[in-house]
Design a protein around this motif. Sequence first.
Motif, short mmCIF file in Angstrom:
data_model
loop_
_atom_site.label_atom_id
_atom_site.label_comp_id
_atom_site.label_asym_id
_atom_site.label_seq_id
_atom_site.Cartn_x
_atom_site.Cartn_y
_atom_site.Cartn_z
N VAL A 124 0.83 -1.20 0.00
CA VAL A 124 0.00 0.00 0.00
C VAL A 124 0.86 1.25 0.00
CG1 VAL A 124 -1.70 1.30 1.32
CG2 VAL A 124 -1.94 -1.17 1.09
N ARG A 125 1.92 1.24 0.78
CA ARG A 125 2.81 2.41 0.82
C ARG A 125 3.49 2.62 -0.53
NH1 ARG A 125 4.58 4.33 5.93
NH2 ARG A 125 3.49 3.32 7.64
N SER A 126 3.82 1.55 -1.23
CA SER A 126 4.48 1.70 -2.52
C SER A 126 3.55 2.28 -3.58
CB SER A 126 5.00 0.34 -3.00
OG SER A 126 3.93 -0.54 -3.34
N MET A 127 2.24 2.07 -3.43
CA MET A 127 1.29 2.59 -4.40
C MET A 127 0.79 3.99 -4.03
SD MET A 127 -0.94 -0.81 -5.34
CE MET A 127 -1.72 0.03 -6.72
N LEU A 128 1.08 4.44 -2.81
CA LEU A 128 0.69 5.79 -2.38
C LEU A 128 1.94 6.53 -1.87
CD1 LEU A 128 -2.58 4.88 -0.44
CD2 LEU A 128 -2.40 5.79 -2.76
N PRO A 129 2.90 6.78 -2.74
CA PRO A 129 4.15 7.40 -2.28
C PRO A 129 3.99 8.82 -1.80
CG PRO A 129 4.08 7.34 -4.67
CD PRO A 129 2.87 6.57 -4.20
N SER A 133 5.48 7.25 4.06
CA SER A 133 6.91 7.04 3.92
C SER A 133 7.20 5.54 3.89
CB SER A 133 7.66 7.70 5.08
OG SER A 133 9.04 7.37 5.03
N PHE A 134 8.19 5.16 3.14
CA PHE A 134 8.53 3.74 3.01
C PHE A 134 9.90 3.43 3.60
CE2 PHE A 134 10.15 -0.04 0.94
CZ PHE A 134 9.06 -0.89 0.97
N VAL A 135 10.90 4.17 3.17
CA VAL A 135 12.26 3.85 3.60
C VAL A 135 12.44 4.06 5.10
CG1 VAL A 135 13.15 6.16 3.11
CG2 VAL A 135 14.70 4.20 3.06
N GLN A 136 11.76 5.06 5.66
CA GLN A 136 11.85 5.28 7.10
C GLN A 136 11.12 4.19 7.88
OE1 GLN A 136 10.42 9.11 8.31
NE2 GLN A 136 10.63 8.70 10.50
N TYR A 137 10.00 3.73 7.33
CA TYR A 137 9.20 2.71 8.00
C TYR A 137 9.90 1.35 7.99
CZ TYR A 137 5.25 -0.41 8.89
OH TYR A 137 4.42 -1.38 9.38
N THR A 138 10.60 1.02 6.91
CA THR A 138 11.25 -0.28 6.77
C THR A 138 12.75 -0.22 7.06
OG1 THR A 138 11.62 0.08 4.41
CG2 THR A 138 9.56 -1.00 5.06
N LEU A 219 17.32 -3.02 -2.48
CA LEU A 219 16.60 -4.15 -3.08
C LEU A 219 15.13 -4.13 -2.68
CD1 LEU A 219 19.23 -7.00 -2.51
CD2 LEU A 219 18.61 -5.97 -4.70
N CYS A 220 14.87 -3.79 -1.43
CA CYS A 220 13.49 -3.73 -0.94
C CYS A 220 12.71 -2.62 -1.65
CB CYS A 220 13.49 -3.51 0.57
SG CYS A 220 11.86 -3.53 1.34
N ILE A 221 13.31 -1.46 -1.81
CA ILE A 221 12.63 -0.33 -2.47
C ILE A 221 12.33 -0.66 -3.92
CG2 ILE A 221 12.91 2.05 -3.21
CD1 ILE A 221 14.52 2.53 -0.67
N TYR A 222 13.33 -1.17 -4.65
CA TYR A 222 13.13 -1.46 -6.07
C TYR A 222 12.14 -2.60 -6.27
CZ TYR A 222 16.43 1.67 -8.38
OH TYR A 222 17.05 2.79 -8.91
N GLY A 223 12.13 -3.56 -5.35
CA GLY A 223 11.19 -4.67 -5.49
C GLY A 223 9.75 -4.25 -5.32
N LEU A 254 3.69 6.54 -10.85
CA LEU A 254 3.58 6.19 -9.43
C LEU A 254 4.84 5.49 -8.92
CD1 LEU A 254 -0.13 4.96 -9.11
CD2 LEU A 254 0.89 7.04 -8.16
N SER A 255 5.30 4.50 -9.67
CA SER A 255 6.48 3.76 -9.22
C SER A 255 7.74 4.62 -9.28
CB SER A 255 6.67 2.50 -10.06
OG SER A 255 6.73 2.83 -11.44
N GLY A 256 7.85 5.47 -10.32
CA GLY A 256 9.01 6.37 -10.37
C GLY A 256 8.99 7.38 -9.25
N TRP A 257 7.82 7.90 -8.92
CA TRP A 257 7.69 8.83 -7.79
C TRP A 257 8.07 8.14 -6.50
CZ3 TRP A 257 2.72 12.26 -7.08
CH2 TRP A 257 2.97 13.22 -6.09
N PHE A 258 7.67 6.89 -6.37
CA PHE A 258 8.02 6.11 -5.17
C PHE A 258 9.54 5.97 -5.05
CE2 PHE A 258 9.05 1.82 -3.57
CZ PHE A 258 8.62 1.95 -2.26
N LEU A 259 10.22 5.69 -6.13
CA LEU A 259 11.68 5.54 -6.09
C LEU A 259 12.36 6.86 -5.74
CD1 LEU A 259 12.40 3.25 -9.19
CD2 LEU A 259 12.62 2.64 -6.78
N VAL A 260 11.96 7.92 -6.43
CA VAL A 260 12.64 9.21 -6.24
C VAL A 260 12.43 9.74 -4.83
CG1 VAL A 260 12.67 11.62 -6.99
CG2 VAL A 260 12.57 9.78 -8.69
N THR A 261 11.19 9.67 -4.32
CA THR A 261 10.93 10.20 -2.98
C THR A 261 11.66 9.44 -1.89
OG1 THR A 261 8.92 8.83 -2.90
CG2 THR A 261 8.68 11.14 -3.57
#
Length: 301
Positions: A124-129, A133-138, A219-223, A254-261
């Motif tokens: 869900v976090r990856s689809m709503l960047p 937040s993703f990297v801080q949470y994981t 690896l986790c972020i890109y996956g 969406l996925s590119g925004w997720f990576l960049v953010t």
Amino acid sequence: MMQSTDDENPFYTGEEKLLPTSPTNSRPASTRAPSGTYGSQNTYGSETTPELQFQSFAHTSVSIPESPMQQQMGGGAGVGPSDFSNEPESPQPKQPPSGAHFWSLAYYQHLFDVDTTQVIERVVRSMLPFKFSFVQYTSTNPDFYGPFWIATTLIFMLAITGNLANYFTSSLPSGEWYYNFNKVTWGALTIYGYTIVIPFVMWIVFKWMKIPFRLLELLCIYGYALFVFIPASILCVIPLLVVQWIVTGVAALLSGWFLVTNLIPPLRAHEAKVGLIALFVVAGLHVGLALAFKLYFFHSG
């Protein structure tokens, strides 16, 4: 007025006798109920039996302790943090067991130490960047379980939906159509290569820039960034070229925004010029991946 006889009363049994009553005002003063009290006079005595009294009760608050389930789920007075908060899942990063060698399975066990609820929340976090937040949470518990199954599922979904889209747009005069098994092979090379090679190269760049970013986090972020392409591949079965391009573009955005953010925070604290170049490279490679999906798997044939 006619008086009803005992025989005319259907509820009369012949054993009941009516007691003589007297008006209230004719009672003696000593037998009347006290002021503020409603009661009935005992016919065979002088004592009054109280029936209803008005009393005032002091307001007292009762505190009901929360059950363990309420404390775990949150709610009521003790509302806990949201399930989608940006706080790390665990206070300390998970490490391989002490004494485990890198060639043993126990050494990699912590990479798959997640449950279904955690994987769903990360998806869900990856689809709503723009919201979570993703990297801080994981940061304390990045996993490789979710990225592996996302990449594997995407490979087969692209092969299946790509062949279906080719079938719907096929214009062979003989009406024959053949399944293209090469889509599975090229899909595996493209997706596994993108999920493993690109994060490894980014990790080397971060090491050169002295940015403390672990390979497992990349690896986790890109996956997880690839998950949005799974529902997008299903929508691309629609045999309309404009719909396929719109769906592919939204998924790439969406996925590119997720990576960049998720890569901006560590790069922002270092050289701005090098970090900006790295972000452009990340965005360019991701756009190239989306174009490969569209032009190879969903081309009009």
